[in-house]
Design an enzyme around this catalytic site. Structure first.
Site, mmCIF file in Angstrom:
data_model
loop_
_atom_site.group_PDB
_atom_site.id
_atom_site.type_symbol
_atom_site.label_atom_id
_atom_site.label_comp_id
_atom_site.label_asym_id
_atom_site.label_seq_id
_atom_site.Cartn_x
_atom_site.Cartn_y
_atom_site.Cartn_z
ATOM 1 N N CYS A 1 0.719 -1.142 0.120
ATOM 2 C CA CYS A 1 0.122 0.006 0.136
ATOM 3 C C CYS A 1 1.047 1.277 0.016
ATOM 4 O O CYS A 1 1.451 1.505 -1.109
ATOM 5 C CB CYS A 1 -1.160 -0.042 1.222
ATOM 6 S SG CYS A 1 -2.379 1.053 1.256
ATOM 7 N N HIS B 1 -3.591 -5.552 -0.084
ATOM 8 C CA HIS B 1 -3.287 -5.971 1.177
ATOM 9 C C HIS B 1 -3.301 -7.761 1.203
ATOM 10 O O HIS B 1 -4.323 -8.093 1.364
ATOM 11 C CB HIS B 1 -4.215 -5.482 2.314
ATOM 12 C CG HIS B 1 -4.013 -4.223 2.487
ATOM 13 N ND1 HIS B 1 -3.215 -3.783 3.512
ATOM 14 C CD2 HIS B 1 -4.517 -2.913 2.065
ATOM 15 C CE1 HIS B 1 -3.361 -2.292 3.595
ATOM 16 N NE2 HIS B 1 -4.164 -1.856 2.824
ATOM 17 N N GLU C 1 -2.277 -9.439 3.601
ATOM 18 C CA GLU C 1 -2.712 -10.012 5.028
ATOM 19 C C GLU C 1 -4.066 -9.992 5.034
ATOM 20 O O GLU C 1 -4.665 -10.470 5.946
ATOM 21 C CB GLU C 1 -1.827 -9.112 5.894
ATOM 22 C CG GLU C 1 -2.627 -7.741 6.322
ATOM 23 C CD GLU C 1 -2.345 -6.824 5.296
ATOM 24 O OE1 GLU C 1 -3.024 -5.585 5.431
ATOM 25 O OE2 GLU C 1 -1.535 -7.065 4.263
#
Length: 435
Positions: free
Chosen positions: A284, A378, A380
């Site tokens: 990001c 992302h 995660e």
């Protein structure tokens, strides 16, 4: 008779749920472009300014609201019903599996929330309070009973728009003048979201990773720690070059706002890229800083990408990522890197967005001899799909392979006094310090 008793029991059990609050005060969402939406207030009884954005995520409102990348923003949820599973207790141990919080930071990070239908009763085995109570405790106002479809259509067509959520007596006031609206992107939101001092997680891990904290989500740190990494979290503008030889890899986190406020970090990273050959991974904001350090330009998108269903196409293979495959990703960003032709020497596009063709990732070329990756999405998640979660495994595998190749001795916990003067400060415990 038996049926009547069961019916009474069911009604009684529903009565044990969280009670319906008293009538809510009025609230109005004003947009700088002139539109106003009237509803009912919940959460903190205060009015705020912010940047109005929308998220298409269907679940994980608690994770979204605690994501530091939403700092300064009025978050509109497109999903109609929000709050039905309440809010969990937000504390965990700090060990080899957890980093101090259940959610993505210690507190709510967005400035306000906008929902069509607030669930005033909640039900979930981990829930300890309602969404409204949680917002009130964190000083965050909200508005419900508005047409979020109409708001989303406006934001999609005219772009992210500055807004004002007027609560209580302020709701009866006239719409603010255009010059009154506050633009959070004029401030360095990264400096506000980043940790002020270095701290460590899982210090006995077998591979040592430095994390530049631009406003890191907890699940980024959790994903590194649970894969055996010893993590040292550094302030966003810390000059990593001072201590880089003590680490096996560098990670650049997500963060809020305009990446152009992070030119200092990009300058430090440019030197790192030229002089250091260990693996680097950015997500990001971290991805944008890598791009700026490589010579690419970051630009502001019309309404950005926020949600858990953004498809990206892999243009190259690396580790678990296979070229030509589409991955569904979780995203939260307003800025992106410009797609340039030719790309800077030693770099190539890694991913591209299947909806708007924006750059979703870059990587160093095999010819460069570097191991550097950046992704706009992302991996995660938290929340969202886990299509690309193994990128954390890939990154740490490269760090371990490089460490083995150099025959570096097994890691010993860092002596802060030998690293740099700034590391002599009291090191806060857990990711909560980064919030």
């Amino acid at each position: 008779m038996l049926t009547r008793n069961f019916t009474r029991l069911a009604r009684l059990s529903r009565g044990f749920a969280t009670h319906t609050p008293p009538p809510a005060p009025p609230a109005v969402l004003h947009l700088k472009t002139g539109q106003s939406f009237t509803g009912r207030a919940f959460g903190a009884p205060q009015s705020i300014w912010g940047e109005t954005v929308f998220s298409t995520s269907i679940t994980s409102y608690t994770e979204s609201m605690t994501d530091p990348s939403y700092r300064g923003q009025i978050l509109v949820f497109t999903t109609p019903l929000i709050g039905n599973y309440g809010v969990p207790h937000n504390k965990t141990p700090i060990d080899g599996k957890d980093v101090g919080v259940v959610l993505e930071s210690e507190k709510i990070q967005c400035s306000a929330v906008v929902v069509a239908d607030l669930a005033e009763k909640f039900s979930h085995y981990t829930a300890v309070e309602s969404l409204s109570a949680w917002c009130a405790r964190n000083g965050i106002p909200g508005i419900t009973g508005v047409d979020t479809r109409a708001i989303t259509t406006l934001l999609r067509d005219q772009g992210t728009t500055l807004g004002r959520l007027a609560v209580g007596s302020d709701a009866s006031l006239a719409s603010p003048a255009a010059e009154e609206y506050w633009d959070p992107t004029t401030e360095n939101l990264v400096a506000q979201a980043s940790t002020n001092a270095p701290y460590e997680l899982n210090p006995t891990g077998d591979v040592k990773i430095a994390v530049l904290d631009f406003g890191a989500k907890a699940n980024i740190l959790r994903s590194l720690v649970r894969r055996g990494a010893a993590v040292t979290v550094l302030p966003w503008n810390y000059d990593f070059n001072q201590i880089r030889e003590q680490f096996d890899g560098l990670f650049l986190s997500n963060g809020p706002g305009d990446p152009n406020h992070c030119q200092e970090a990009a300058q430090h990273l440019r030197r790192t890229l030229h002089e250091w050959d260990k693996p680097i991974f950015g997500i990001c904001m971290g991805h944008q800083v890598i791009g700026m350090a490589a010579g690419l330009e970051a630009y502001r998108m019309t309404f950005g990408n926020r949600g858990h269903n953004q498809p990206v196409l892999a243009l190259a293979s690396a580790g678990s990522i296979k070229a030509g495959r589409v991955y569904v990703t979780s995203q939260n960003h307003q800025y992106a890197l410009k797609l340039e032709d030719p790309f800077p020497a030693g770099w190539e596009p890694f991913f591209i967005n299947c909806n708007d063709s924006s750059v979703e990732g870059i990587k160093s070329t095999p010819e460069s001899g570097k191991k550097v990756w950046g992704v706009q999405f992302h991996p995660e998640s938290a929340g969202g799909p886990l299509d690309t979660i193994e990128m954390f495994t890939d990154f740490l595998a490269e760090c371990r392979a490089h460490k083995l190749h150099l025959n570096i001795p097994s890691f010993q916990p860092m002596d802060a006094a030998k690293v740099a003067p700034s590391l002599k400060q009291n090191i806060p415990q857990g990711v909560a310090a980064a919030a």
